[in-house]
Enzyme design. Structure first.
Site, PDB file in Angstrom:
ATOM      1  N   VAL A   9     -18.437 -26.021  46.952  1.00 57.35           N
ATOM      2  CA  VAL A   9     -17.411 -25.308  46.211  1.00 57.35           C
ATOM      3  C   VAL A   9     -18.065 -24.068  45.615  1.00 57.35           C
ATOM      4  O   VAL A   9     -19.279 -24.028  45.423  1.00 57.35           O
ATOM      5  CB  VAL A   9     -16.740 -26.165  45.114  1.00 57.35           C
ATOM      6  CG1 VAL A   9     -15.873 -27.250  45.728  1.00 57.35           C
ATOM      7  CG2 VAL A   9     -17.769 -26.765  44.176  1.00 57.35           C
ATOM      8  N   SER A  10     -17.252 -23.071  45.315  1.00 57.42           N
ATOM      9  CA  SER A  10     -17.789 -21.785  44.875  1.00 57.42           C
ATOM     10  C   SER A  10     -18.213 -21.738  43.421  1.00 57.42           C
ATOM     11  O   SER A  10     -19.112 -21.009  43.055  1.00 57.42           O
ATOM     12  CB  SER A  10     -16.764 -20.677  45.116  1.00 57.42           C
ATOM     13  OG  SER A  10     -16.478 -20.611  46.493  1.00 57.42           O
ATOM     14  N   THR A  11     -17.546 -22.512  42.561  1.00 53.99           N
ATOM     15  CA  THR A  11     -17.879 -22.453  41.137  1.00 53.99           C
ATOM     16  C   THR A  11     -18.050 -23.850  40.578  1.00 53.99           C
ATOM     17  O   THR A  11     -17.556 -24.830  41.135  1.00 53.99           O
ATOM     18  CB  THR A  11     -16.773 -21.748  40.325  1.00 53.99           C
ATOM     19  OG1 THR A  11     -15.594 -22.555  40.348  1.00 53.99           O
ATOM     20  CG2 THR A  11     -16.466 -20.368  40.875  1.00 53.99           C
TER      21      THR A  11
END
Length: 174
Positions: A9-11
């Site tokens: 996931v990006s964050t």
């Protein structure tokens, strides 16, 4: 043949749960699932690095979606080549494609190029919207919690920065 899984996931605010659940449902043992909570733009992906060290010829890596593996088309091609060189295939669950065989590699390359172009278009549209909003007077960011004029007046009255900070810390706690 061993099954491995990779999720990203990006964050840190996003959850890996959906991806991990899908990997487990596809038969990947929890001890063979590697993950990262980092933007695809960063080179520092410890989970991916560990995965690269663990896999051997004949293994298969499952990834929920195409865009969860590589940062961009060049990175995706590089990763596919790296894994292919050691005899490891990658299968994308949602897309129903695999890097097994030349046709599979070609399809993955094309799809990753399309995904990269779409990400770029989204960024462009977002920036255009932000510029238009600014022109209409929309202000971005958090509202100030401290009145600059009051701070300036206190400073002019020879009150030190530490005392001003203490004063505003007490006001903000109320």
């Amino acid at each position: 043949m061993r099954l491995f899984g990779y999720a990203r996931v990006s964050t840190s605010q996003q959850s890996l749960d959906i991806q991990i659940k899908a990997l487990k449902s596809a038969g990947v043992k929890p001890s063979r699932i590697f993950s990262d909570k980092a933007s695809g733009n960063t080179q520092n992906r410890k989970g991916l690095e560990l995965l690269q060290m663990k896999v051997e010829e004949g293994d298969v890596i499952l990834v929920k979606k195409l865009d969860r593996l590589g940062r961009d088309t060049a990175d995706m091609i590089s990763l596919i080549k790296t894994f292919d060189d050691i005899g490891v295939a990658i299968k994308f669950l949602d897309d129903g494609i695999s890097t097994e065989g030349e046709m599979g590699k070609m399809i993955v390359t094309i799809l990753s190029a399309v995904a990269q172009a779409e990400r770029q278009r989204i960024l462009e549209r977002t920036n255009e919207g932000r510029i238009e909003a600014r022109l209409k007077g929309v202000k971005f960011g958090r509202k100030r919690s401290i009145d600059r004029k009051q701070v300036h007046n206190l400073y002019k009255a020879d009150i030190g920065a530490t005392e001003i900070s203490r004063k505003y810390s007490q006001i903000n706690r109320l």
